[in-house]
Structure formats: structure tokens, C-alpha cells
Write a protein that holds these residues in place. Structure first.
Motif, PDB file in Angstrom:
ATOM      1  N   GLU A  80       9.822   9.346 -21.745  1.00  0.00           N
ATOM      2  CA  GLU A  80       8.365   9.712 -22.257  1.00  0.00           C
ATOM      3  C   GLU A  80       8.875  10.416 -19.923  1.00  0.00           C
ATOM      4  O   GLU A  80       8.024  10.568 -19.871  1.00  0.00           O
ATOM      5  CB  GLU A  80       7.723   9.595 -22.625  1.00  0.00           C
ATOM      6  N   ARG A  81       9.211   9.072 -19.321  1.00  0.00           N
ATOM      7  CA  ARG A  81       8.815   9.567 -18.169  1.00  0.00           C
ATOM      8  C   ARG A  81      10.186   9.826 -17.072  1.00  0.00           C
ATOM      9  O   ARG A  81       9.503   9.606 -15.726  1.00  0.00           O
ATOM     10  CB  ARG A  81       8.617   8.171 -17.098  1.00  0.00           C
ATOM     11  N   VAL A  82      10.411  10.842 -17.660  1.00  0.00           N
ATOM     12  CA  VAL A  82      11.974  11.361 -16.801  1.00  0.00           C
ATOM     13  C   VAL A  82      11.062  12.610 -16.235  1.00  0.00           C
ATOM     14  O   VAL A  82      10.238  12.802 -17.435  1.00  0.00           O
ATOM     15  CB  VAL A  82      13.198  11.197 -18.195  1.00  0.00           C
ATOM     16  N   HIS A  83      10.852  13.112 -15.269  1.00  0.00           N
ATOM     17  CA  HIS A  83      10.851  14.360 -15.180  1.00  0.00           C
ATOM     18  C   HIS A  83      11.878  15.397 -15.247  1.00  0.00           C
ATOM     19  O   HIS A  83      12.718  15.178 -15.564  1.00  0.00           O
ATOM     20  CB  HIS A  83      10.944  14.607 -13.331  1.00  0.00           C
ATOM     21  N   PRO A  84      11.467  16.915 -15.763  1.00  0.00           N
ATOM     22  CA  PRO A  84      10.359  16.844 -15.642  1.00  0.00           C
ATOM     23  C   PRO A  84       8.927  16.680 -16.624  1.00  0.00           C
ATOM     24  O   PRO A  84       9.857  16.910 -17.675  1.00  0.00           O
ATOM     25  CB  PRO A  84      10.283  19.387 -15.102  1.00  0.00           C
ATOM     26  N   PHE A  85       8.244  17.336 -16.728  1.00  0.00           N
ATOM     27  CA  PHE A  85       6.785  16.692 -17.152  1.00  0.00           C
ATOM     28  C   PHE A  85       6.198  17.947 -17.896  1.00  0.00           C
ATOM     29  O   PHE A  85       5.907  19.184 -17.270  1.00  0.00           O
ATOM     30  CB  PHE A  85       5.748  16.327 -15.918  1.00  0.00           C
ATOM     31  N   LYS A  86       5.958  18.085 -18.934  1.00  0.00           N
ATOM     32  CA  LYS A  86       5.410  19.494 -20.134  1.00  0.00           C
ATOM     33  C   LYS A  86       3.830  19.304 -19.311  1.00  0.00           C
ATOM     34  O   LYS A  86       3.397  18.553 -19.462  1.00  0.00           O
ATOM     35  CB  LYS A  86       5.197  19.644 -20.968  1.00  0.00           C
ATOM     36  N   VAL A  87       3.289  20.963 -18.976  1.00  0.00           N
ATOM     37  CA  VAL A  87       2.241  20.526 -18.686  1.00  0.00           C
ATOM     38  C   VAL A  87       2.014  21.555 -19.815  1.00  0.00           C
ATOM     39  O   VAL A  87      -0.247  21.337 -20.126  1.00  0.00           O
ATOM     40  CB  VAL A  87       1.788  21.442 -17.245  1.00  0.00           C
ATOM     41  N   LEU A  88       1.958  22.483 -19.472  1.00  0.00           N
ATOM     42  CA  LEU A  88       1.607  23.505 -20.751  1.00  0.00           C
ATOM     43  C   LEU A  88       2.990  24.129 -21.638  1.00  0.00           C
ATOM     44  O   LEU A  88       3.965  24.276 -21.166  1.00  0.00           O
ATOM     45  CB  LEU A  88       0.974  24.866 -19.721  1.00  0.00           C
ATOM     46  N   ASP A  89       2.281  24.340 -23.011  1.00  0.00           N
ATOM     47  CA  ASP A  89       3.399  24.869 -23.856  1.00  0.00           C
ATOM     48  C   ASP A  89       2.831  26.608 -23.994  1.00  0.00           C
ATOM     49  O   ASP A  89       1.601  26.951 -24.241  1.00  0.00           O
ATOM     50  CB  ASP A  89       2.908  23.883 -24.738  1.00  0.00           C
ATOM     51  N   LYS A  90       3.902  27.264 -24.660  1.00  0.00           N
ATOM     52  CA  LYS A  90       4.189  29.357 -24.035  1.00  0.00           C
ATOM     53  C   LYS A  90       2.997  28.998 -25.735  1.00  0.00           C
ATOM     54  O   LYS A  90       2.817  30.141 -25.824  1.00  0.00           O
ATOM     55  CB  LYS A  90       5.217  29.632 -24.210  1.00  0.00           C
ATOM     56  N   ASP A  91       3.623  27.965 -26.802  1.00  0.00           N
ATOM     57  CA  ASP A  91       3.198  28.190 -28.077  1.00  0.00           C
ATOM     58  C   ASP A  91       1.445  27.733 -28.290  1.00  0.00           C
ATOM     59  O   ASP A  91       0.634  28.636 -28.864  1.00  0.00           O
ATOM     60  CB  ASP A  91       3.922  27.554 -29.088  1.00  0.00           C
ATOM     61  N   GLU A  92       1.069  27.015 -27.314  1.00  0.00           N
ATOM     62  CA  GLU A  92      -0.570  26.515 -27.629  1.00  0.00           C
ATOM     63  C   GLU A  92      -0.973  26.960 -26.690  1.00  0.00           C
ATOM     64  O   GLU A  92      -1.620  27.555 -26.794  1.00  0.00           O
ATOM     65  CB  GLU A  92       0.101  25.135 -27.307  1.00  0.00           C
ATOM     66  N   ASP A  93      -0.698  27.267 -25.812  1.00  0.00           N
ATOM     67  CA  ASP A  93      -1.369  27.719 -24.083  1.00  0.00           C
ATOM     68  C   ASP A  93      -0.630  29.606 -23.565  1.00  0.00           C
ATOM     69  O   ASP A  93      -1.272  29.830 -22.785  1.00  0.00           O
ATOM     70  CB  ASP A  93      -1.089  26.667 -22.941  1.00  0.00           C
ATOM     71  N   GLY A  94      -0.040  30.366 -24.098  1.00  0.00           N
ATOM     72  CA  GLY A  94       0.540  31.594 -23.719  1.00  0.00           C
ATOM     73  C   GLY A  94       2.088  31.410 -22.195  1.00  0.00           C
ATOM     74  O   GLY A  94       1.941  32.300 -22.547  1.00  0.00           O
ATOM     75  N   VAL A  95       2.109  29.841 -22.211  1.00  0.00           N
ATOM     76  CA  VAL A  95       3.115  29.692 -21.023  1.00  0.00           C
ATOM     77  C   VAL A  95       3.936  28.827 -20.906  1.00  0.00           C
ATOM     78  O   VAL A  95       2.508  27.689 -21.242  1.00  0.00           O
ATOM     79  CB  VAL A  95       2.262  30.449 -19.690  1.00  0.00           C
ATOM     80  N   ASP A  96       4.985  28.425 -20.829  1.00  0.00           N
ATOM     81  CA  ASP A  96       5.524  26.985 -20.320  1.00  0.00           C
ATOM     82  C   ASP A  96       5.230  26.603 -19.075  1.00  0.00           C
ATOM     83  O   ASP A  96       4.843  27.581 -18.170  1.00  0.00           O
ATOM     84  CB  ASP A  96       6.980  27.545 -20.884  1.00  0.00           C
ATOM     85  N   LEU A  97       4.864  25.140 -18.834  1.00  0.00           N
ATOM     86  CA  LEU A  97       5.021  24.845 -17.062  1.00  0.00           C
ATOM     87  C   LEU A  97       5.600  23.599 -17.515  1.00  0.00           C
ATOM     88  O   LEU A  97       4.360  23.185 -18.405  1.00  0.00           O
ATOM     89  CB  LEU A  97       3.504  25.626 -16.837  1.00  0.00           C
ATOM     90  N   TYR A  98       5.518  23.320 -16.756  1.00  0.00           N
ATOM     91  CA  TYR A  98       6.398  21.823 -15.670  1.00  0.00           C
ATOM     92  C   TYR A  98       6.823  21.400 -15.030  1.00  0.00           C
ATOM     93  O   TYR A  98       6.628  22.331 -13.456  1.00  0.00           O
ATOM     94  CB  TYR A  98       8.122  21.931 -16.389  1.00  0.00           C
ATOM     95  N   MET A  99       6.348  20.305 -14.730  1.00  0.00           N
ATOM     96  CA  MET A  99       6.318  20.403 -13.150  1.00  0.00           C
ATOM     97  C   MET A  99       6.940  18.562 -13.006  1.00  0.00           C
ATOM     98  O   MET A  99       7.517  17.494 -14.193  1.00  0.00           O
ATOM     99  CB  MET A  99       4.537  19.786 -12.991  1.00  0.00           C
ATOM    100  N   MET A 100       7.783  18.904 -11.903  1.00  0.00           N
ATOM    101  CA  MET A 100       8.178  17.752 -11.328  1.00  0.00           C
ATOM    102  C   MET A 100       8.020  17.372  -9.610  1.00  0.00           C
ATOM    103  O   MET A 100       7.447  18.329  -8.671  1.00  0.00           O
ATOM    104  CB  MET A 100      10.213  17.586 -11.029  1.00  0.00           C
ATOM    105  N   HIS A 101       8.053  16.201  -8.963  1.00  0.00           N
ATOM    106  CA  HIS A 101       6.857  15.949  -8.145  1.00  0.00           C
ATOM    107  C   HIS A 101       7.954  14.510  -7.158  1.00  0.00           C
ATOM    108  O   HIS A 101       8.101  13.348  -7.803  1.00  0.00           O
ATOM    109  CB  HIS A 101       5.865  15.588  -8.108  1.00  0.00           C
TER     110      HIS A 101
END
Length: 135
Positions: A80-101
Motif C-alpha cells: 500500500e505504501r509503494v509508489h505510485p499512489f492513486k490520486v484520482l480514478d477515471k471511473d469515479e473522477d473522469g481522469v486517472d492521476l497517480y503521483m510519485m515523489h
């Protein structure tokens, strides 16, 4: 500190040359993301050894990838703590967005022993800001 690699499509990484030294310092998770069929796809593992990373990477060498090697600073060492992390989901939010830092997000480090600063930052800051903004 974690390591992020931005690998363009059709640019090959000599995994036998570069991955051993990267993995030597960043053994707490390996993940990468790529675009496919209008979605962001993600693969994450908790490697037991360098061969696990090479096996996970096999078949993706020619793709454009965002690659992350984790060095745990906060939170548990689990998938669960391995990157990348889901920020937004296309099905729910209209776009997929993941992040790493890389680095430490100081304000988010001491809230729980289990969660990483990265997980908390996504949950408490990035996702709510984007949701409020109409993402």
C-alpha cells in the motif's frame, strides 16, 4: 532517498548495470506506471531481491514509464505504501492521476506509525484539493 526514473518510450535501461546499485539503497518497494488504452496502469511489488525487480520490469522495457524505487522513511513497508499512489480514478473522477515523489513531507510524518507521509499527503491534501477544484 527514493529514486524516480522518467523513462521515455523505446529508451532502454541497462538493468544489469543500473538496477543493482539503485536497489542496493532502495529495497522497500518497486513500482511503475504507464499509459495504456486511455488509462494509467500501475505495477507494484515488494521485492525480496533484485531478480524480483528484473522480473516485474520484464515486458515493459519499450514503454514510457515513471519508475519508483522506495527507501522507507515513514510508515510500514507494505504494498500500500509503494509508489505510485492513486490520486484520482477515471471511473469515479473522469481522469486517472497517480503521483510519485522523493523526500520527506514533514507535516505528514508523525500522524501515524503505519501510514507513510506520501499516503497521508495524497489522502489529506492532494485528492481533496483536486476534488474541490472539480477534477
Amino acid at each position: 532517498m527514493c529514486l524516480i526514473i522518467c523513462k521515455p518510450a523505446n529508451v532502454m535501461i541497462d538493468v544489469d548495470k543500473h538496477f543493482p546499485s539503485i536497489y542496493g539503497y532502495n529495497k522497500d518497494g518497486f513500482g511503475f506506471m504507464w499509459a495504456e488504452d486511455g488509462r494509467v496502469k500501475v505495477k507494484k511489488i515488494l521485492p525480496k531481491n533484485l531478480e524480483d525487480i528484473k522480473e516485474a520490469y520484464k515486458g515493459y522495457e519499450d514503454k514510457a514509464l515513471g519508475i519508483h524505487f522506495r527507501m522507507r522513511t515513514h510508515g510500514n513497508t507494505d504494498l500500500e505504501r509503494v509508489h505510485p499512489f492513486k490520486v484520482l480514478d477515471k471511473d469515479e473522477d473522469g481522469v486517472d492521476l497517480y503521483m510519485m515523489h522523493n523526500g520527506v513531507l514533514g507535516e505528514y510524518t508523525d500522524k501515524t506509525k503505519e501510514d507513510s507521509d506520501s499516503v497521508l499527503f495524497v489522502q489529506e491534501m492532494i485528492r481533496p484539493l483536486l476534488k474541490e477544484g472539480g477534477a
